[in-house]
Design a protein around this motif. Structure first.
Motif, PDB file in Angstrom:
ATOM      1  N   PHE A 130     -19.980 -24.345 -13.572  1.00 39.34           N
ATOM      2  CA  PHE A 130     -21.419 -23.917 -13.485  1.00 39.34           C
ATOM      3  C   PHE A 130     -22.258 -24.793 -12.515  1.00 39.34           C
ATOM      4  CE2 PHE A 130     -25.619 -25.188 -14.469  1.00 39.34           C
ATOM      5  CZ  PHE A 130     -26.249 -23.738 -14.520  1.00 39.34           C
ATOM      6  N   ASN A 131     -22.741 -24.108 -11.578  1.00 39.61           N
ATOM      7  CA  ASN A 131     -23.371 -24.641 -10.289  1.00 39.61           C
ATOM      8  C   ASN A 131     -24.981 -24.308 -10.181  1.00 39.61           C
ATOM      9  OD1 ASN A 131     -24.095 -24.442  -7.193  1.00 39.61           O
ATOM     10  ND2 ASN A 131     -22.946 -26.409  -7.668  1.00 39.61           N
ATOM     11  N   LEU A 132     -25.714 -25.310 -10.161  1.00 38.30           N
ATOM     12  CA  LEU A 132     -27.368 -25.141  -9.733  1.00 38.30           C
ATOM     13  C   LEU A 132     -27.771 -25.765  -8.426  1.00 38.30           C
ATOM     14  CD1 LEU A 132     -30.138 -24.178 -10.910  1.00 38.30           C
ATOM     15  CD2 LEU A 132     -30.292 -26.612 -11.634  1.00 38.30           C
ATOM     16  N   GLN A 133     -28.124 -24.903  -7.620  1.00 36.44           N
ATOM     17  CA  GLN A 133     -28.292 -25.348  -6.259  1.00 36.44           C
ATOM     18  C   GLN A 133     -29.858 -24.967  -5.993  1.00 36.44           C
ATOM     19  OE1 GLN A 133     -26.102 -23.407  -3.140  1.00 36.44           O
ATOM     20  NE2 GLN A 133     -26.617 -24.720  -1.512  1.00 36.44           N
ATOM     21  N   LEU A 134     -30.408 -26.157  -5.428  1.00 34.62           N
ATOM     22  CA  LEU A 134     -31.662 -26.034  -4.701  1.00 34.62           C
ATOM     23  C   LEU A 134     -31.734 -26.274  -3.356  1.00 34.62           C
ATOM     24  CD1 LEU A 134     -34.910 -26.268  -5.414  1.00 34.62           C
ATOM     25  CD2 LEU A 134     -34.604 -28.826  -5.352  1.00 34.62           C
ATOM     26  N   LEU A 135     -32.372 -24.935  -2.685  1.00 35.65           N
ATOM     27  CA  LEU A 135     -32.567 -24.910  -1.156  1.00 35.65           C
ATOM     28  C   LEU A 135     -33.749 -25.687  -0.900  1.00 35.65           C
ATOM     29  CD1 LEU A 135     -32.095 -21.111  -0.638  1.00 35.65           C
ATOM     30  CD2 LEU A 135     -30.326 -22.924  -0.566  1.00 35.65           C
ATOM     31  N   GLU A 136     -33.833 -26.238   0.344  1.00 31.85           N
ATOM     32  CA  GLU A 136     -34.835 -27.052   0.931  1.00 31.85           C
ATOM     33  C   GLU A 136     -36.386 -26.917   0.334  1.00 31.85           C
ATOM     34  OE1 GLU A 136     -36.495 -29.319   4.972  1.00 31.85           O
ATOM     35  OE2 GLU A 136     -34.455 -28.185   4.848  1.00 31.85           O
ATOM     36  N   THR A 137     -36.875 -27.652  -0.273  1.00 28.75           N
ATOM     37  CA  THR A 137     -38.228 -27.485  -0.777  1.00 28.75           C
ATOM     38  C   THR A 137     -38.980 -28.714  -0.591  1.00 28.75           C
ATOM     39  OG1 THR A 137     -37.426 -26.019  -2.715  1.00 28.75           O
ATOM     40  CG2 THR A 137     -39.732 -26.875  -2.699  1.00 28.75           C
ATOM     41  N   MET A 138     -39.828 -28.820   0.412  1.00 28.94           N
ATOM     42  CA  MET A 138     -40.693 -30.043   0.619  1.00 28.94           C
ATOM     43  C   MET A 138     -39.890 -31.323   0.969  1.00 28.94           C
ATOM     44  SD  MET A 138     -43.511 -29.983  -2.049  1.00 28.94           S
ATOM     45  CE  MET A 138     -44.564 -31.235  -1.517  1.00 28.94           C
ATOM     46  N   GLY A 139     -38.754 -30.758   1.800  1.00 25.62           N
ATOM     47  CA  GLY A 139     -37.705 -31.725   2.316  1.00 25.62           C
ATOM     48  C   GLY A 139     -36.630 -32.094   1.405  1.00 25.62           C
ATOM     49  N   PHE A 140     -36.793 -31.786   0.265  1.00 26.01           N
ATOM     50  CA  PHE A 140     -35.876 -31.790  -0.979  1.00 26.01           C
ATOM     51  C   PHE A 140     -34.650 -30.816  -1.068  1.00 26.01           C
ATOM     52  CE2 PHE A 140     -39.031 -34.895  -2.081  1.00 26.01           C
ATOM     53  CZ  PHE A 140     -38.202 -36.093  -2.521  1.00 26.01           C
ATOM     54  N   SER A 141     -33.514 -30.953  -1.063  1.00 27.40           N
ATOM     55  CA  SER A 141     -32.535 -29.938  -1.427  1.00 27.40           C
ATOM     56  C   SER A 141     -31.555 -30.619  -2.199  1.00 27.40           C
ATOM     57  CB  SER A 141     -31.837 -29.195  -0.152  1.00 27.40           C
ATOM     58  OG  SER A 141     -31.159 -30.359   0.621  1.00 27.40           O
ATOM     59  N   GLY A 142     -30.590 -29.919  -3.127  1.00 29.93           N
ATOM     60  CA  GLY A 142     -29.463 -30.517  -3.696  1.00 29.93           C
ATOM     61  C   GLY A 142     -28.900 -29.672  -4.470  1.00 29.93           C
ATOM     62  N   SER A 143     -27.963 -30.170  -5.514  1.00 32.93           N
ATOM     63  CA  SER A 143     -27.149 -29.592  -6.272  1.00 32.93           C
ATOM     64  C   SER A 143     -26.584 -30.294  -7.417  1.00 32.93           C
ATOM     65  CB  SER A 143     -25.809 -28.703  -5.538  1.00 32.93           C
ATOM     66  OG  SER A 143     -24.903 -29.431  -5.231  1.00 32.93           O
ATOM     67  N   ALA A 144     -26.272 -29.465  -8.632  1.00 30.65           N
ATOM     68  CA  ALA A 144     -25.701 -30.123  -9.713  1.00 30.65           C
ATOM     69  C   ALA A 144     -24.791 -29.375 -10.247  1.00 30.65           C
ATOM     70  CB  ALA A 144     -26.867 -30.320 -10.786  1.00 30.65           C
ATOM     71  N   SER A 145     -23.487 -29.888 -10.666  1.00 26.81           N
ATOM     72  CA  SER A 145     -22.458 -28.781 -11.127  1.00 26.81           C
ATOM     73  C   SER A 145     -21.672 -29.455 -12.276  1.00 26.81           C
ATOM     74  CB  SER A 145     -21.451 -28.715  -9.901  1.00 26.81           C
ATOM     75  OG  SER A 145     -20.718 -29.872  -9.576  1.00 26.81           O
ATOM     76  N   TYR A 146     -21.226 -28.774 -13.075  1.00 29.65           N
ATOM     77  CA  TYR A 146     -20.493 -29.111 -14.258  1.00 29.65           C
ATOM     78  C   TYR A 146     -19.333 -28.372 -14.339  1.00 29.65           C
ATOM     79  CZ  TYR A 146     -19.173 -29.498 -19.227  1.00 29.65           C
ATOM     80  OH  TYR A 146     -18.428 -29.799 -20.283  1.00 29.65           O
ATOM     81  N   SER A 147     -18.018 -28.943 -14.864  1.00 32.76           N
ATOM     82  CA  SER A 147     -16.719 -28.110 -14.881  1.00 32.76           C
ATOM     83  C   SER A 147     -16.352 -28.435 -16.343  1.00 32.76           C
ATOM     84  CB  SER A 147     -15.831 -28.509 -13.719  1.00 32.76           C
ATOM     85  OG  SER A 147     -16.375 -27.854 -12.298  1.00 32.76           O
ATOM     86  N   LEU A 148     -15.865 -27.254 -17.032  1.00 36.00           N
ATOM     87  CA  LEU A 148     -15.113 -27.549 -18.346  1.00 36.00           C
ATOM     88  C   LEU A 148     -13.597 -27.107 -18.138  1.00 36.00           C
ATOM     89  CD1 LEU A 148     -14.756 -28.197 -21.432  1.00 36.00           C
ATOM     90  CD2 LEU A 148     -15.923 -25.929 -21.831  1.00 36.00           C
ATOM     91  N   SER A 149     -12.740 -27.769 -18.064  1.00 39.88           N
ATOM     92  CA  SER A 149     -11.162 -27.176 -17.860  1.00 39.88           C
ATOM     93  C   SER A 149     -10.306 -27.621 -18.857  1.00 39.88           C
ATOM     94  CB  SER A 149     -11.050 -27.630 -16.342  1.00 39.88           C
ATOM     95  OG  SER A 149     -10.624 -28.987 -16.214  1.00 39.88           O
ATOM     96  N   TYR A 150      -9.463 -27.136 -18.958  1.00 39.02           N
ATOM     97  CA  TYR A 150      -8.130 -27.392 -19.953  1.00 39.02           C
ATOM     98  C   TYR A 150      -6.897 -27.213 -18.995  1.00 39.02           C
ATOM     99  CZ  TYR A 150     -11.401 -26.849 -23.555  1.00 39.02           C
ATOM    100  OH  TYR A 150     -12.613 -26.982 -24.517  1.00 39.02           O
ATOM    101  N   ALA A 151      -6.348 -28.162 -19.062  1.00 41.36           N
ATOM    102  CA  ALA A 151      -4.553 -27.920 -18.261  1.00 41.36           C
ATOM    103  C   ALA A 151      -3.402 -28.411 -19.303  1.00 41.36           C
ATOM    104  CB  ALA A 151      -4.707 -28.709 -16.989  1.00 41.36           C
ATOM    105  N   THR A 152      -2.949 -27.405 -19.777  1.00 35.86           N
ATOM    106  CA  THR A 152      -1.720 -27.768 -20.873  1.00 35.86           C
ATOM    107  C   THR A 152      -0.498 -27.071 -20.175  1.00 35.86           C
ATOM    108  OG1 THR A 152      -2.276 -25.640 -21.991  1.00 35.86           O
ATOM    109  CG2 THR A 152      -3.568 -27.646 -22.575  1.00 35.86           C
TER     110      THR A 152
END
Length: 204
Positions: A130-152
């Motif tokens: 899951f990824n949330l991305q913010l394009l430049e707004t008043m000089g601010f931009s960024g992203s937040a991501s979360y991964s849930l994974s299983y390797a068996t």
């Protein structure tokens, strides 16, 4: 065939994407990949192999030049949705089936048993990003991501079952989390861009 830069090759990948609505994009990918085994798992002198079989001695796994390439079949589906012109979210689910992984194995033989590498292992990797991305707004931009994974699987590397092969015990059939399994992963990125005339000036 194409190489992904990590020694893994495969037939051309199939991918598609199309708009599900004005603000939503659907995408899906499928690929089949092949990766050669480690060279140390492939090669051992046949003369040394004959010597060890006849004389026994300290435990040593022999390379197997007949190892088949490891095979990975990967599936991926996802959605990209624009909440507004400045905010976008991505949700992707994936599944990877890995076959013909290499694992050391005891080989019954006369006059002495020996250990060698065989394509007997497998693994399954699945998860959601899951990824949330913010394009430049008043000089601010960024992203937040979360991964849930299983390797068996039944072994993380080709020597995971070394002790089992040494004692000629039964190989495990039940899967467990692999050494590279990382259940949760969170990543945050931020950036601030100042205006062109911002800050003090040095010099003329």
């Amino acid at each position: 065939e194409e190489d992904d830069g990590g020694g893994r090759t495969g037939c051309p990948r199939l991918g598609l994407g199309f708009p599900a609505s004005q603000n939503t994009l659907f995408h899906a990918n499928y690929g089949k990949f092949y990766q050669q085994p480690n060279l140390q798992d492939l090669y051992t002198s046949y003369r040394y192999l004959e010597y060890k079989i006849q004389n026994g001695g300290y435990y040593f796994p022999f390379g197997n030049p007949n190892l088949a390439p490891e095979q990975t079949t990967a599936y991926e589906v996802g959605l990209t949705h624009a909440l507004n012109p400045k905010v976008r979210v991505d949700l992707t689910a994936y599944y990877k089936d890995v076959q013909d992984l290499v694992q050391v194995q005891n080989v019954p033989s006369a006059p002495n048993n020996f250990a060698s590498y065989r394509n007997t292992d497998f693994g399954t990797i699945k998860g959601v990003d899951f990824n949330l991305q913010l394009l430049e707004t008043m000089g601010f931009s960024g992203s937040a991501s979360y991964s849930l994974s299983y390797a068996t699987g039944t072994g993380s590397i080709s020597d995971s079952q070394r002790d089992i092969a040494w004692t000629a015990d039964r190989v495990p059939k039940q899967t467990a989390a692999l050494s590279f399994d990382q259940r949760h992963k969170i990543s945050l990125n931020g950036d601030y861009t100042t205006p062109a005339e911002f800050g003090p000036k040095l010099g003329s």
